[in-house]
Design an enzyme around this catalytic site. Structure first.
Site, PDB file in Angstrom:
ATOM      1  N   ASP A 281       9.780  -6.513  -1.710  1.00 15.33           N
ATOM      2  CA  ASP A 281      10.149  -6.132  -0.353  1.00 15.33           C
ATOM      3  C   ASP A 281      10.983  -7.270   0.235  1.00 15.33           C
ATOM      4  O   ASP A 281      11.132  -8.347  -0.357  1.00 15.33           O
ATOM      5  CB  ASP A 281       8.913  -5.803   0.496  1.00 15.33           C
ATOM      6  CG  ASP A 281       9.271  -4.911   1.689  1.00 15.33           C
ATOM      7  OD1 ASP A 281      10.459  -4.841   2.051  1.00 15.33           O
ATOM      8  OD2 ASP A 281       8.362  -4.287   2.265  1.00 15.33           O
TER       9      ASP A 281
HETATM   10  C1  BGC Z   1      10.296  -2.751   4.639  1.00 12.12           C
HETATM   11  C2  BGC Z   1      10.590  -1.823   3.494  1.00 12.12           C
HETATM   12  C3  BGC Z   1      12.055  -1.497   3.442  1.00 12.12           C
HETATM   13  C4  BGC Z   1      12.858  -2.783   3.403  1.00 12.12           C
HETATM   14  C5  BGC Z   1      14.344  -2.568   3.290  1.00 12.12           C
HETATM   15  C6  BGC Z   1      11.245  -3.922   4.720  1.00 12.12           C
HETATM   16  O1  BGC Z   1      11.101  -4.591   5.913  1.00 12.12           O
HETATM   17  O2  BGC Z   1       8.960  -3.202   4.538  1.00 12.12           O
HETATM   18  O3  BGC Z   1       9.826  -0.654   3.586  1.00 12.12           O
HETATM   19  O4  BGC Z   1      12.320  -0.699   2.327  1.00 12.12           O
HETATM   20  O5  BGC Z   1      12.577  -3.522   4.572  1.00 12.12           O
HETATM   21  O6  BGC Z   1      14.870  -2.013   4.423  1.00 12.12           O
END
Ligand code: BGC
Length: 764
Positions: A281
């Site tokens: 993530d």
């Molecule tokens: C989130 C994810 C997301 C990623 C990219 C993160 O802050 O937890 O769910 O896919 O950002 O946007």
């Protein structure tokens, strides 16, 4: 243009293919092995880097980084004009011509916003959800997207957690079914198809169980609960072919998921046989330092790569640290290779080696207007949204409304385009979204009725909350405050209500209140809205609440005082039309709650499938040392699986095909469901099982099957449910998976509480 053609052109000779050998295209392993043999360490590490378009690096610099073989893919670009030069830099200018991949959060739609996860789940309609993912994939792939960070399948049992909105609720079986449907819809049999996108299921694992519902908090959970309740949805997505897995930000029993070898290797790869790519993530690898399991970025990179994090999202840790770690011998080339193989494998599976511009297309075909309304899928968005609404109350048949009536529409959400989209709304455009006000106006056009409107209240009067919500990374302020005093707004709304036959109050949350990093300690409607509702109630006019929110709210006063209450979640681009359809009875509501609604925050968790107890609460014996809160009624305010209709249904007796099931055998349960009202309508017949006595404590009941049926007035239908041994299985204290002989209670009902019961036994 095909990959080979681009490569050949770039090198000025039809046979001088770049290093990925098109002749090996028929054999994925041989193709990737051949390519990897030619890669330098830096090129390998480059493939592991996923960069966020925009914030991380200016576009011209990014193209140079790509040409230098230092980037494997980007996310957040949905624009061919941005993507094409990057892909050209990759396949024309980089030494090895390895194509880039383009990723994005396509969660509940792309250009068309469908209802948020909880809304989709409320439909209990797997075909509809599969179709949502299919359309989302078509729209996203037309914008050059190869990979989505979805579906979100985190089981959520603590609605304080803002991301409850994104997933499909509290139930393992329902979420697993929806996980599968989403993956099937996104990938459509193969992520290599032009209009498919690869799914990467998230957030692996257990993100929905963050302690106290506070985002990014730790997760500490018994292995049995993990295996039985929380892990199956991720596995269902993987079994359905999801090519990717996004790793959660939280710890799993003391070890951050991003450094968790047990999670990413033993469970994911060895036990489950996952063969795709894992993606961290956002910034999660460097956060290992904050977690306190790495003392610096070097150590963080080492932990993550060894644990099995293939791609690093939005941090520089891999690109900076891995080459040195390999040189010092702390990380082996084999460990790097494992990760690179998966990234290249994903690109192969997405069809990018054959055709790097597969989803970007030719410049002459670029959409003139990315945001053109013709690119939206409005009719299916309206259909699904209609099915996603849950009728919680309907006293004296207040609903459906009459189009000839004078309606007072009030509330801060009555005319809010941006909130209707819900969060993670991809490229959904607020201005293209139908509000409830526009939906009602359209439905009432040419009718005798009149629509009056007054805002009545701001979302909240708390400036600190408004500031917080506007601080979340939106492009422009989302929550705009009406500058009038709360009382002036209420007075206007009351005066408006007095002129009407019925009040429709659109109340709930701003969408940002149910988002990442949007945990709440209270789940009431904000005070500004409570005050409005109380004043409206005092007018004596029938009060219809249209709730828009991304998580269960505590609706005690509302339950007692509203004449009707419709949970619409955040219903998406066509939300206003869909809600109007339901309010006027052009659609008979059929949604069922995918998550229990609690009475209070203190009562959380209220999930229906809790474990059995030695001293369960026994109604009628309140002082009897049974498990309860003595200061509040027990049980959810509205239980899992609950939802009313404008018609009524009855269930007959359960008929079992046999009193016993042999191992490997099956038992059929038949039941007749009848529409006993005067309107056509759909309902969901839900099958729950309870293992009466097992080697470990099992839940009071668990959903194991369901069927949604549409019935005409007076029509009845016999439904057959087939129960197999598989549905009786669970992980025991030794984490062995199997069914234990003995009695099972089978329950069939129209919600999780009001059920018919029968029994059968599993025998050897
Ligand atoms: C989130 C994810 C997301 C990623 C990219 C993160 O802050 O937890 O769910 O896919 O950002 O946007």
């Amino acid at each position: 243009m095909s990959y080979a053609a681009v490569a050949a052109l770039a090198l000025g000779c039809p046979f001088a293919f770049a290093q990925p050998n098109p002749a090996l295209m028929g054999d994925k392993k041989a193709f990737i092995d051949d390519l990897m043999r030619q890669m330098t360490l830096d090129e390998k590490v480059g493939q592991l880097r996923l960069i966020s378009i925009g914030p991380e690096m200016p576009a011209p610099q990014l193209a140079e980084e790509v040409a230098a073989g230092r980037v494997g893919g980007t996310f957040n670009s949905v624009n061919h004009k941005e993507q094409r030069p990057l892909q050209e830099a990759a396949v024309q200018r980089s030494r090895l011509k390895i194509p880039m991949l383009f990723a994005y959060d396509v969660v509940h739609g792309h250009r068309t916003s469908f209802p948020i996860g909880l809304g989709l789940a409320s439909s209990w309609n797997l075909d509809a959800v599969r179709k949502v993912a299919r359309i989302a994939a078509q729209e996203a792939s037309a914008d050059g997207i190869d990979l989505t960070f979805a579906p979100t399948v985190d089981i959520a049992r603590d609605p304080r957690w803002g991301r409850t909105s994104e997933g499909f609720g509290e139930d393992t079986f329902l979420v697993s079914q929806l996980a599968r449907a989403m993956v099937e819809g996104f990938q459509n049999g193969s992520p290599a198809k032009r209009d498919s996108i690869m799914a990467s299921v998230k957030h692996f694992a257990l993100y929905g169980a963050v302690e106290g519902g506070r985002d990014y908090n730790i997760v500490d959970m018994s292995p049995m609960r993990m295996y039985n309740d929380y892990l199956p949805p991720y596995k269902a997505a993987i079994d359905a072919g999801a090519g990717g897995v996004m790793i959660a930000l939280n710890t799993v029993n003391g070890v951050p998921a991003s450094a968790n070898t047990w999670l990413l290797q033993d469970l994911l790869r060895k036990d489950w046989g996952f063969k795709g790519v894992t993606v961290s993530d956002h910034g999660a690898i460097t956060e290992l330092v904050n977690h306190g399991v790495a003392s610096n970025d070097t150590e963080a990179a080492k932990l993550a790569i060894k644990a099995g994090v293939d791609m690093s999202m939005a941090d520089k840790v891999y690109i900076k640290e891995l080459p040195g770690l390999v040189k010092s011998g702390e990380v082996s080339m084999a460990e790097i290779d494992n990760a690179v193989r998966e990234v290249l494998g994903a690109k192969f599976d997405m069809g990018l080696f054959k055709e790097p511009f597969l989803r970007i297309g030719k410049p002459e075909d670029d959409p003139v207007d990315l945001k053109a309304d013709s690119r939206l899928h409005r009719p299916p968005a309206r259909e699904v949204a209609r099915e996603s609404m849950v009728l919680l109350e309907n006293r004296n048949k207040t609903l459906p409304l009459n189009k000839g009536a004078t309606i007072a529409l009030v509330g801060p959400l009555a005319d809010s385009q941006v909130d209707m989209l819900g969060v993670w709304s991809g490229q959904g455009v607020a201005k293209q979204t139908v509000t409830l006000k526009s939906g009602l106006e359209a439905a009432m056009a040419g009718q005798r009725g009149k629509l009056l409107h007054a805002r009545g209240a701001n979302i909240t009067n708390r400036e600190d909350i408004v500031k917080y919500l506007n601080f979340l990374n939106w492009d422009e302020p989302e929550v705009t405050q009406d500058p009038r005093s709360p009382q002036a707004m209420i007075d206007e709304a009351v005066a408006t209500a007095k002129q009407a036959d019925v009040i429709v109050a659109a109340v709930g949350e701003a969408r940002g209140m149910s988002h990442e990093s949007s945990s709440r300690t209270e789940l009431d409607l904000p005070e500004s809205q409570q005050a409005l509702l109380k004043a409206l109630k005092a007018t004596g006019k029938p009060l219809v609440l249209v709730l828009m929110n991304g998580r269960p709210l505590t609706l005690n006063w509302e339950r007692e005082n509203a004449d009707a209450m419709l949970e619409t979640w955040f219903a998406g681009t066509e939300g206003g039309h869909a809600i109007a359809d339901v309010l006027f009875g052009d659609e008979n509501p059929s949604g069922k709650l995918p998550i229990s609604l609690p009475r209070s925050v203190g009562q959380i968790p209220t999930y229906y499938n809790h474990s059995r107890l030695g001293r369960p609460f026994t109604p009628g014996k309140p002082g009897n040392y049974t498990s309860q809160y003595f200061d509040q009624p027990q049980g959810a305010l509205y239980p899992f699986g609950y939802g009313l209709s404008y018609t009524s249904f009855s269930l007959g007796e359960i008929k079992l095909s046999a009193p016993t099931m042999k191992r490997g055998g099956q038992v059929q349960a038949r039941i007749t469901v009848k529409n006993t009202g005067d309107r056509a309508g759909a309902t969901v017949v839900q099958l729950y099982l309870q293992d009466v006595a097992a080697s470990v404590v099992r839940p009071v009941k668990e959903l194991k099957d369901f069927q949604k049926v549409m019935l005409q007035p007076g029509e009845s239908r016999e439904l057959t449910f087939t129960i197999r041994e598989e549905q009786l299985k669970f992980f025991n204290a030794k984490l062995e998976y199997g069914a234990e002989v003995g009695e099972f209670k089978l329950q069939l009902g129209l919600d999780s509480q009001d059920v018919q019961v029968a029994s059968f036994a599993l025998v050897d």
